[in-house]
Design a protein around this motif. Sequence first.
Motif, PDB file in Angstrom:
ATOM      1  N   ARG A  35       0.846  -1.211   0.000  1.00 53.94           N
ATOM      2  CA  ARG A  35       0.000   0.000   0.000  1.00 53.94           C
ATOM      3  C   ARG A  35       0.877   1.254   0.000  1.00 53.94           C
ATOM      4  NH1 ARG A  35      -1.351   3.525   3.754  1.00 53.94           N
ATOM      5  NH2 ARG A  35      -0.421   2.292   5.405  1.00 53.94           N
ATOM      6  N   GLN A  39       1.520   3.434  -3.290  1.00 54.69           N
ATOM      7  CA  GLN A  39       0.951   4.781  -3.217  1.00 54.69           C
ATOM      8  C   GLN A  39       2.048   5.833  -3.461  1.00 54.69           C
ATOM      9  OE1 GLN A  39      -1.906   4.877  -0.024  1.00 54.69           O
ATOM     10  NE2 GLN A  39      -1.275   6.915   0.562  1.00 54.69           N
ATOM     11  N   LYS A 105      -4.406   4.936  -3.708  1.00 53.74           N
ATOM     12  CA  LYS A 105      -4.344   6.397  -3.656  1.00 53.74           C
ATOM     13  C   LYS A 105      -3.005   6.907  -4.188  1.00 53.74           C
ATOM     14  CE  LYS A 105      -7.136   7.233   0.501  1.00 53.74           C
ATOM     15  NZ  LYS A 105      -7.507   5.936   1.080  1.00 53.74           N
ATOM     16  N   SER A 108      -2.320  13.489  -1.852  1.00 51.83           N
ATOM     17  CA  SER A 108      -3.345  14.525  -1.943  1.00 51.83           C
ATOM     18  C   SER A 108      -2.854  15.777  -2.673  1.00 51.83           C
ATOM     19  CB  SER A 108      -3.782  14.918  -0.526  1.00 51.83           C
ATOM     20  OG  SER A 108      -2.653  15.210   0.277  1.00 51.83           O
ATOM     21  N   ASN A 134       9.891  13.603   4.748  1.00 47.07           N
ATOM     22  CA  ASN A 134       9.304  12.293   5.013  1.00 47.07           C
ATOM     23  C   ASN A 134      10.218  11.164   4.508  1.00 47.07           C
ATOM     24  OD1 ASN A 134       7.755  10.205   3.226  1.00 47.07           O
ATOM     25  ND2 ASN A 134       6.361  10.589   4.928  1.00 47.07           N
ATOM     26  N   GLY A 198      -0.034  13.590   6.074  1.00 50.46           N
ATOM     27  CA  GLY A 198      -1.118  12.720   6.532  1.00 50.46           C
ATOM     28  C   GLY A 198      -1.880  13.352   7.675  1.00 50.46           C
ATOM     29  N   SER A 204      -4.505   8.945  12.494  1.00 49.85           N
ATOM     30  CA  SER A 204      -3.656   8.155  11.603  1.00 49.85           C
ATOM     31  C   SER A 204      -3.826   6.678  11.947  1.00 49.85           C
ATOM     32  CB  SER A 204      -2.196   8.589  11.768  1.00 49.85           C
ATOM     33  OG  SER A 204      -1.354   7.649  11.159  1.00 49.85           O
ATOM     34  N   VAL A 205      -4.563   5.965  11.100  1.00 51.60           N
ATOM     35  CA  VAL A 205      -4.899   4.574  11.441  1.00 51.60           C
ATOM     36  C   VAL A 205      -3.697   3.634  11.376  1.00 51.60           C
ATOM     37  CG1 VAL A 205      -7.371   4.522  10.941  1.00 51.60           C
ATOM     38  CG2 VAL A 205      -5.766   4.346   9.061  1.00 51.60           C
ATOM     39  N   HIS A 206      -2.734   3.955  10.518  1.00 51.66           N
ATOM     40  CA  HIS A 206      -1.646   2.996  10.305  1.00 51.66           C
ATOM     41  C   HIS A 206      -0.394   3.257  11.131  1.00 51.66           C
ATOM     42  CE1 HIS A 206      -3.924   1.433   6.950  1.00 51.66           C
ATOM     43  NE2 HIS A 206      -3.968   2.625   6.396  1.00 51.66           N
ATOM     44  N   LYS A 216       7.368   2.976   8.965  1.00 48.77           N
ATOM     45  CA  LYS A 216       7.380   4.426   9.167  1.00 48.77           C
ATOM     46  C   LYS A 216       8.332   4.702  10.321  1.00 48.77           C
ATOM     47  CE  LYS A 216       3.460   7.223   9.247  1.00 48.77           C
ATOM     48  NZ  LYS A 216       1.982   7.457   9.229  1.00 48.77           N
ATOM     49  N   ASN A 220       3.119  11.425  11.737  1.00 48.13           N
ATOM     50  CA  ASN A 220       2.749  12.484  10.786  1.00 48.13           C
ATOM     51  C   ASN A 220       2.964  13.873  11.407  1.00 48.13           C
ATOM     52  OD1 ASN A 220       1.904  10.180   9.498  1.00 48.13           O
ATOM     53  ND2 ASN A 220      -0.278  10.709   9.444  1.00 48.13           N
TER      54      ASN A 220
HETATM   55  N1  ACO Z   1      -2.438  11.857   0.433  1.00 43.90           N
HETATM   56  C1  ACO Z   1      -3.295  10.839   0.208  1.00 43.90           C
HETATM   57  N2  ACO Z   1      -3.631   9.952   1.156  1.00 43.90           N
HETATM   58  C2  ACO Z   1      -3.076  10.102   2.361  1.00 43.90           C
HETATM   59  C3  ACO Z   1      -2.163  11.130   2.673  1.00 43.90           C
HETATM   60  C4  ACO Z   1      -1.854  12.028   1.645  1.00 43.90           C
HETATM   61  N3  ACO Z   1      -1.035  13.067   1.840  1.00 43.90           N
HETATM   62  N4  ACO Z   1      -1.793  11.011   3.969  1.00 43.90           N
HETATM   63  C5  ACO Z   1      -2.462   9.946   4.462  1.00 43.90           C
HETATM   64  N5  ACO Z   1      -3.233   9.413   3.510  1.00 43.90           N
HETATM   65  C6  ACO Z   1      -4.172   8.298   3.669  1.00 43.90           C
HETATM   66  C7  ACO Z   1      -3.456   6.999   3.981  1.00 43.90           C
HETATM   67  O1  ACO Z   1      -3.051   6.361   2.804  1.00 43.90           O
HETATM   68  C8  ACO Z   1      -4.538   6.248   4.727  1.00 43.90           C
HETATM   69  O2  ACO Z   1      -5.519   5.764   3.819  1.00 43.90           O
HETATM   70  P1  ACO Z   1      -5.573   4.191   3.357  1.00 43.90           P
HETATM   71  O3  ACO Z   1      -5.677   3.366   4.588  1.00 43.90           O
HETATM   72  O4  ACO Z   1      -6.761   4.129   2.463  1.00 43.90           O
HETATM   73  O5  ACO Z   1      -4.294   3.916   2.609  1.00 43.90           O
HETATM   74  C9  ACO Z   1      -5.227   7.346   5.517  1.00 43.90           C
HETATM   75  O6  ACO Z   1      -4.971   8.546   4.819  1.00 43.90           O
HETATM   76  C10 ACO Z   1      -4.770   7.448   6.959  1.00 43.90           C
HETATM   77  O7  ACO Z   1      -3.433   7.942   7.057  1.00 43.90           O
HETATM   78  P2  ACO Z   1      -2.256   7.236   7.890  1.00 43.90           P
HETATM   79  O8  ACO Z   1      -2.806   6.130   8.728  1.00 43.90           O
HETATM   80  O9  ACO Z   1      -1.488   8.292   8.577  1.00 43.90           O
HETATM   81  O10 ACO Z   1      -1.434   6.585   6.679  1.00 43.90           O
HETATM   82  P3  ACO Z   1       0.108   6.210   6.590  1.00 43.90           P
HETATM   83  O11 ACO Z   1       0.586   5.567   7.836  1.00 43.90           O
HETATM   84  O12 ACO Z   1       0.297   5.481   5.306  1.00 43.90           O
HETATM   85  O13 ACO Z   1       0.863   7.634   6.491  1.00 43.90           O
HETATM   86  C11 ACO Z   1       2.125   8.800   4.790  1.00 43.90           C
HETATM   87  C12 ACO Z   1       0.738   8.465   5.357  1.00 43.90           C
HETATM   88  C13 ACO Z   1       2.907   9.608   5.810  1.00 43.90           C
HETATM   89  C14 ACO Z   1       1.932   9.631   3.508  1.00 43.90           C
HETATM   90  C15 ACO Z   1       2.879   7.473   4.498  1.00 43.90           C
HETATM   91  O14 ACO Z   1       2.103   6.632   3.699  1.00 43.90           O
HETATM   92  C16 ACO Z   1       4.216   7.651   3.856  1.00 43.90           C
HETATM   93  O15 ACO Z   1       5.179   8.018   4.493  1.00 43.90           O
HETATM   94  N6  ACO Z   1       4.303   7.326   2.543  1.00 43.90           N
HETATM   95  C17 ACO Z   1       5.534   7.362   1.804  1.00 43.90           C
HETATM   96  C18 ACO Z   1       5.820   8.715   1.282  1.00 43.90           C
HETATM   97  C19 ACO Z   1       4.917   9.130   0.148  1.00 43.90           C
HETATM   98  O16 ACO Z   1       4.013   8.445  -0.282  1.00 43.90           O
HETATM   99  N7  ACO Z   1       5.156  10.300  -0.409  1.00 43.90           N
HETATM  100  C20 ACO Z   1       4.427  10.723  -1.566  1.00 43.90           C
HETATM  101  C21 ACO Z   1       4.272  12.153  -1.660  1.00 43.90           C
HETATM  102  S1  ACO Z   1       5.591  13.064  -2.185  1.00 43.90           S
HETATM  103  C22 ACO Z   1       6.225  12.673  -3.653  1.00 43.90           C
HETATM  104  O17 ACO Z   1       6.282  11.571  -3.975  1.00 43.90           O
HETATM  105  C23 ACO Z   1       6.800  13.691  -4.546  1.00 43.90           C
END
Ligand code: ACO
Length: 311
Positions: A35, A39, A105, A108, A134, A198, A204-206, A216, A220
């Motif tokens: 996931r 994502q 996803k 955002s 991050n 996030g 934050s569920v995860h 992680k 957040n």
């Molecule tokens: N945009 C879209 N969805 C988000 C965002 C965001 N900014 N932040 C959280 N969410 C979603 C999560 O995916 C989760 O939904 P899901 O269960 O359907 O997947 C829900 O919101 C709850 O959030 P958390 O429990 O806090 O989710 P998570 O532990 O995954 O934390 C975070 C979110 C910090 C973005 C993490 O996934 C992460 O570090 N990801 C890797 C970095 C990343 O993806 N960066 C991309 C953006 S920057 C770039 O690439 C240029």
Amino acid sequence: EDPEKLAAFQARIDAGEKIEPKDWMPQGYRKTLIRQIGQHAHSEIVGTLPEGNWVTRAPTLERKAILLAKVQDEAGHGLYLYCAAETLGVSRDEMTEMLLDGRMKYSSIFNYPSLNWADIGAIGWLVDGAAIMNQVPLQRTSYGPYSRAMIRICKEESFHQRQGYDAIRACAEGTPAQKKMAQDALNRFWYPSLMMFGPPDGDSVHSEQSMAWKIKINTNDELRQKFVDQTVPQAEFLGLTVPDENLKWNEERGHYDFSQPDWSEFFDVIKGNGPCNVDRLADRNKAWDDGAWVREGMLAHARKKAAAKVA
Ligand code: ACO
């Protein structure tokens, strides 16, 4: 799952060992990584759209060459990340299909439009700045292929952040109209950038499980605070105003106090109702459909080669 195996797995994580693709891992660990990495990969790819929007309209040849190179790097980041996710037993095609039909996803932030040239500076400065905040800790994430992908990505991402800062600095130091454009970009990108980390920790569920597994490294809210602390002096240096009346240095905490973004907007955007969600997915669907003949041609060629080898 076998409690002994789970305990041994957790002990490896606690000892700071990297988990590699062929190692035993809990189903939840695999699922969470697919996931998150998937994502993340989708975000890199969809993230090329708002910037690609300005490649043909960059103000100088130099800015255009830089922007082209940066967009190309982001697409490359998507590819390393898809490869890292594939080591967990999911194919790139499956992940792409899940993106295209909304089961997966992407960040955002890429559902907001890039309306003026200064937005390109703001995206590099704020969006890539938040992304690195991050991603630097994710270099120490417990899953080997993800951690190694992050090392290279962070090197390139820090160049992106600096080019963005340089582009917005040129606007901020320019004519009154250019300065106004830079301020407008900051006004529109500030809160969406804060949302990138996030939801607040309480929602934050995860986080809890992902942090126990070292998928992680920080919460957040921790990273959001770090981002604000780092970015406010940069805005001051540019002579721009962060659009937050409550922004104030808190001597006691050693951090800035700041306003939270509108979290109802965030949840709405990730449900598909942001300003550009429909356009972004339509663009990705079109790219996938337009590329069908290439994929079919490559497969036909591979089949012909394989048949020739057998014969
Ligand atoms: N945009 C879209 N969805 C988000 C965002 C965001 N900014 N932040 C959280 N969410 C979603 C999560 O995916 C989760 O939904 P899901 O269960 O359907 O997947 C829900 O919101 C709850 O959030 P958390 O429990 O806090 O989710 P998570 O532990 O995954 O934390 C975070 C979110 C910090 C973005 C993490 O996934 C992460 O570090 N990801 C890797 C970095 C990343 O993806 N960066 C991309 C953006 S920057 C770039 O690439 C240029």
